[in-house]
Design a protein around this motif. Sequence first.
Motif, mmCIF file in Angstrom:
data_model
loop_
_atom_site.group_PDB
_atom_site.id
_atom_site.type_symbol
_atom_site.label_atom_id
_atom_site.label_comp_id
_atom_site.label_asym_id
_atom_site.label_seq_id
_atom_site.Cartn_x
_atom_site.Cartn_y
_atom_site.Cartn_z
ATOM 1 N N PRO A 10 -3.257 12.028 -3.555
ATOM 2 C CA PRO A 10 -2.288 12.596 -2.409
ATOM 3 C C PRO A 10 -1.260 11.708 -2.093
ATOM 4 O O PRO A 10 -0.116 12.324 -1.951
ATOM 5 N N GLY A 11 -1.092 10.208 -2.076
ATOM 6 C CA GLY A 11 -0.092 9.694 -1.731
ATOM 7 C C GLY A 11 1.128 9.708 -2.758
ATOM 8 O O GLY A 11 2.230 9.923 -2.176
ATOM 9 N N CYS A 12 0.795 9.647 -3.855
ATOM 10 C CA CYS A 12 1.703 9.543 -5.063
ATOM 11 C C CYS A 12 2.126 10.725 -5.860
ATOM 12 O O CYS A 12 2.881 10.861 -6.518
ATOM 13 N N VAL B 297 -10.436 9.481 -12.210
ATOM 14 C CA VAL B 297 -9.856 8.749 -10.844
ATOM 15 C C VAL B 297 -10.705 8.804 -9.793
ATOM 16 O O VAL B 297 -10.552 7.655 -9.165
ATOM 17 N N GLY B 298 -11.876 9.464 -9.820
ATOM 18 C CA GLY B 298 -12.869 9.369 -8.890
ATOM 19 C C GLY B 298 -13.498 8.188 -9.241
ATOM 20 O O GLY B 298 -13.661 7.569 -7.782
ATOM 21 N N ALA B 299 -14.064 7.482 -10.027
ATOM 22 C CA ALA B 299 -14.742 6.274 -10.151
ATOM 23 C C ALA B 299 -13.921 5.398 -10.028
ATOM 24 O O ALA B 299 -14.015 4.353 -9.168
ATOM 25 N N TRP B 300 -12.620 5.294 -10.141
ATOM 26 C CA TRP B 300 -11.482 4.226 -9.927
ATOM 27 C C TRP B 300 -11.478 4.064 -8.298
ATOM 28 O O TRP B 300 -11.714 3.142 -7.915
ATOM 29 N N ALA B 301 -11.203 5.219 -7.924
ATOM 30 C CA ALA B 301 -10.781 5.195 -6.446
ATOM 31 C C ALA B 301 -11.965 4.662 -5.682
ATOM 32 O O ALA B 301 -11.523 3.873 -4.563
ATOM 33 N N ARG B 302 -13.044 5.189 -5.986
ATOM 34 C CA ARG B 302 -14.204 4.751 -5.066
ATOM 35 C C ARG B 302 -14.230 3.221 -5.277
ATOM 36 O O ARG B 302 -14.723 2.527 -4.138
ATOM 37 N N SER B 303 -14.218 2.642 -6.306
ATOM 38 C CA SER B 303 -14.143 0.894 -6.352
ATOM 39 C C SER B 303 -12.793 0.394 -6.008
ATOM 40 O O SER B 303 -13.106 -0.679 -5.356
ATOM 41 N N LYS B 304 -11.597 0.867 -6.319
ATOM 42 C CA LYS B 304 -10.511 0.175 -6.159
ATOM 43 C C LYS B 304 -9.768 0.683 -4.768
ATOM 44 O O LYS B 304 -8.992 0.045 -4.328
ATOM 45 N N ILE C 273 -5.259 4.861 -1.238
ATOM 46 C CA ILE C 273 -5.897 6.006 -0.955
ATOM 47 C C ILE C 273 -6.478 5.867 0.231
ATOM 48 O O ILE C 273 -7.549 5.140 0.597
ATOM 49 N N ALA C 274 -6.090 6.631 1.471
ATOM 50 C CA ALA C 274 -6.506 6.273 2.872
ATOM 51 C C ALA C 274 -7.701 7.069 3.079
ATOM 52 O O ALA C 274 -8.047 7.873 2.695
ATOM 53 N N PRO C 275 -8.505 6.251 3.574
ATOM 54 C CA PRO C 275 -9.849 6.610 4.034
ATOM 55 C C PRO C 275 -9.600 8.240 4.872
ATOM 56 O O PRO C 275 -8.624 8.320 5.754
ATOM 57 N N GLY C 276 -10.531 9.174 4.846
ATOM 58 C CA GLY C 276 -10.407 10.337 5.479
ATOM 59 C C GLY C 276 -9.071 11.292 4.632
ATOM 60 O O GLY C 276 -9.195 12.583 5.384
ATOM 61 N N SER C 277 -8.759 11.076 3.640
ATOM 62 C CA SER C 277 -7.600 11.959 3.030
ATOM 63 C C SER C 277 -8.632 12.967 2.156
ATOM 64 O O SER C 277 -7.864 13.121 1.106
ATOM 65 N N GLY C 278 -9.758 12.830 2.328
ATOM 66 C CA GLY C 278 -10.704 14.092 1.327
ATOM 67 C C GLY C 278 -11.621 13.266 0.513
ATOM 68 O O GLY C 278 -11.842 13.954 -0.612
ATOM 69 N N GLY C 279 -11.865 12.161 0.851
ATOM 70 C CA GLY C 279 -12.546 11.384 -0.091
ATOM 71 C C GLY C 279 -11.945 10.678 -1.207
ATOM 72 O O GLY C 279 -10.475 10.316 -0.975
ATOM 73 N N ALA C 280 -12.361 10.221 -2.029
ATOM 74 C CA ALA C 280 -11.965 9.206 -3.033
ATOM 75 C C ALA C 280 -10.929 9.791 -3.831
ATOM 76 O O ALA C 280 -10.008 9.167 -3.958
#
Length: 60
Positions: free
Chosen positions: A18-20, A29-36, A46-53
């Motif tokens: 969402p941000g970029c 991207v899901g796996a990456w975002a959850r860990s990073k 990726i802000a918490p509460g932005s719809g998940g990872a």
Amino acid sequence: MNEAAEALRDGEACNEVPGCRHVFHGDCVGAWARSKGSCPLCRARIAPGSGGAVAADDMV
């Protein structure tokens, strides 16, 4: 995210950070975002509460 990244193909499900607004394979991207907690390309947070990872709309 795996080193042998593949290009997105027509009709393939993907997700947008969402941000970029960078677009990636949903599973990758899901796996990456959850860990990073950031975009794999530009490291935008990726802000918490932005719809998940993984964010945003399906772009099928």
